[in-house]
Design a protein around this motif. Sequence first.
Motif, short mmCIF file in Angstrom:
data_model
loop_
_atom_site.label_atom_id
_atom_site.label_comp_id
_atom_site.label_asym_id
_atom_site.label_seq_id
_atom_site.Cartn_x
_atom_site.Cartn_y
_atom_site.Cartn_z
N LYS A 75 49.47 54.33 -14.77
CA LYS A 75 50.16 52.94 -14.96
C LYS A 75 49.97 51.88 -13.69
O LYS A 75 49.76 50.74 -14.07
CB LYS A 75 51.68 53.58 -14.57
CG LYS A 75 52.69 52.33 -14.61
CD LYS A 75 53.02 51.74 -15.98
CE LYS A 75 54.10 50.90 -15.85
NZ LYS A 75 54.43 50.61 -17.22
N TRP A 76 49.53 52.33 -12.71
CA TRP A 76 48.87 51.42 -11.40
C TRP A 76 47.77 50.72 -12.04
O TRP A 76 47.61 49.20 -11.82
CB TRP A 76 48.62 51.87 -10.07
CG TRP A 76 50.02 52.31 -9.39
CD1 TRP A 76 50.56 53.34 -9.00
CD2 TRP A 76 50.86 51.14 -8.67
NE1 TRP A 76 51.63 52.99 -8.46
CE2 TRP A 76 51.77 51.54 -8.04
CE3 TRP A 76 50.48 49.86 -8.80
CZ2 TRP A 76 52.64 50.86 -7.26
CZ3 TRP A 76 51.40 48.90 -8.09
CH2 TRP A 76 52.72 49.55 -7.43
N ALA A 77 46.81 51.30 -12.67
CA ALA A 77 45.70 50.83 -13.15
C ALA A 77 45.95 49.43 -14.20
O ALA A 77 45.37 48.58 -14.19
CB ALA A 77 44.59 51.86 -13.57
N MET A 78 47.17 50.03 -14.98
CA MET A 78 47.23 49.20 -16.07
C MET A 78 48.00 47.75 -15.54
O MET A 78 47.49 46.57 -16.03
CB MET A 78 48.35 49.79 -17.21
CG MET A 78 48.69 48.80 -18.33
SD MET A 78 49.75 49.74 -19.20
CE MET A 78 51.15 49.64 -18.20
N ASP A 82 46.52 44.12 -15.51
CA ASP A 82 47.38 42.97 -16.28
C ASP A 82 47.41 41.90 -15.31
O ASP A 82 47.18 40.57 -15.75
CB ASP A 82 48.60 43.34 -16.77
CG ASP A 82 48.67 44.28 -18.10
OD1 ASP A 82 47.50 44.42 -18.80
OD2 ASP A 82 49.61 45.00 -18.36
N LEU A 83 47.88 42.18 -13.93
CA LEU A 83 47.76 41.01 -13.13
C LEU A 83 46.61 40.27 -12.92
O LEU A 83 46.48 39.03 -12.90
CB LEU A 83 48.38 41.65 -11.84
CG LEU A 83 48.53 40.77 -10.49
CD1 LEU A 83 49.63 39.67 -10.80
CD2 LEU A 83 49.01 41.41 -9.22
N ALA A 84 45.57 40.91 -12.69
CA ALA A 84 44.22 40.37 -12.69
C ALA A 84 44.11 39.55 -13.58
O ALA A 84 43.56 38.39 -13.60
CB ALA A 84 43.22 41.34 -12.42
N ARG A 85 44.41 39.87 -15.05
CA ARG A 85 43.99 39.17 -16.14
C ARG A 85 44.95 37.84 -15.99
O ARG A 85 44.46 36.65 -16.44
CB ARG A 85 44.07 40.03 -17.43
CG ARG A 85 43.78 39.32 -18.48
CD ARG A 85 43.36 40.18 -19.84
NE ARG A 85 43.16 39.20 -20.86
CZ ARG A 85 43.78 38.84 -21.85
NH1 ARG A 85 44.84 39.64 -21.78
NH2 ARG A 85 43.60 38.08 -22.95
N LYS A 86 46.20 38.30 -15.57
CA LYS A 86 46.96 37.04 -15.67
C LYS A 86 46.53 35.94 -14.88
O LYS A 86 46.46 34.54 -15.20
CB LYS A 86 48.51 37.49 -15.42
CG LYS A 86 49.72 36.28 -15.34
CD LYS A 86 50.84 36.77 -14.84
CE LYS A 86 51.88 35.79 -14.80
NZ LYS A 86 53.04 36.15 -14.03
N ARG A 87 46.26 36.31 -13.46
CA ARG A 87 45.68 35.33 -12.50
C ARG A 87 44.55 34.67 -12.95
O ARG A 87 44.12 33.58 -12.90
CB ARG A 87 45.12 36.21 -11.07
CG ARG A 87 46.58 36.69 -10.75
CD ARG A 87 47.55 35.65 -10.19
NE ARG A 87 48.71 36.43 -9.67
CZ ARG A 87 49.64 35.90 -8.97
NH1 ARG A 87 49.70 34.60 -8.65
NH2 ARG A 87 50.69 36.58 -8.55
N CYS A 116 38.05 36.08 -18.80
CA CYS A 116 39.63 36.56 -18.90
C CYS A 116 39.84 37.36 -20.26
O CYS A 116 40.79 37.69 -20.55
CB CYS A 116 40.50 35.82 -18.43
SG CYS A 116 40.42 34.69 -17.10
N GLY A 117 38.96 37.09 -21.16
CA GLY A 117 38.93 37.82 -22.31
C GLY A 117 39.70 37.06 -23.19
O GLY A 117 40.58 36.09 -22.89
N PRO A 118 39.68 37.05 -24.58
CA PRO A 118 40.51 36.33 -25.76
C PRO A 118 41.85 36.81 -25.58
O PRO A 118 42.18 37.97 -25.41
CB PRO A 118 39.65 36.64 -26.67
CG PRO A 118 39.01 37.93 -26.85
CD PRO A 118 38.85 38.02 -25.50
N GLY A 119 42.78 35.84 -26.15
CA GLY A 119 43.86 36.08 -26.59
C GLY A 119 45.05 36.27 -25.28
O GLY A 119 44.61 36.26 -24.26
N PRO A 120 46.32 36.05 -25.95
CA PRO A 120 47.35 36.11 -24.88
C PRO A 120 47.46 37.69 -24.24
O PRO A 120 47.00 38.35 -24.85
CB PRO A 120 48.61 35.67 -25.55
CG PRO A 120 48.33 36.32 -27.05
CD PRO A 120 46.73 36.07 -27.27
#
Length: 122
Positions: A75-78, A82-87, A116-120
């Motif tokens: 869960k922490w890794a996910m 997600d936070l890193a990708r959002k930033r 950051c990869g494609p898509g929202p």
Amino acid sequence: MFARHGNSLEDIGVSKDATDQVFDKLKKGETAGPFEIQGGGTSYVIVQLEDRKDPDMSAFEKKKDDIARDLEQSKWAMLLGDLARKRCIEARDAGRISVSHEMLGGGEEAGAFQPCGPGPLR
């Protein structure tokens, strides 16, 4: 052999009625159905209970702390991912990240690269 996951029969599909029969009502050797399976078109199954095994709670008790720790780390890794990708997406959209196609070797693949990869975010 499969475990209960809500109204889903593993590798078969979703059917509340079939799941209730398999896990709550059928006795060894009994057959029930047909049951309509949801998802992927219309299909039906007939189920027969060959064997039922109760969970080994002593084995679970020995492993539950390890299982909880593994799930917590996942869960922490996910969340961190997600936070890193959002930033990253925020920085990309603000123009603070640029791609050097020359550093990527040029060509079609380099031109298709998206930071950051494609898509929202999900």
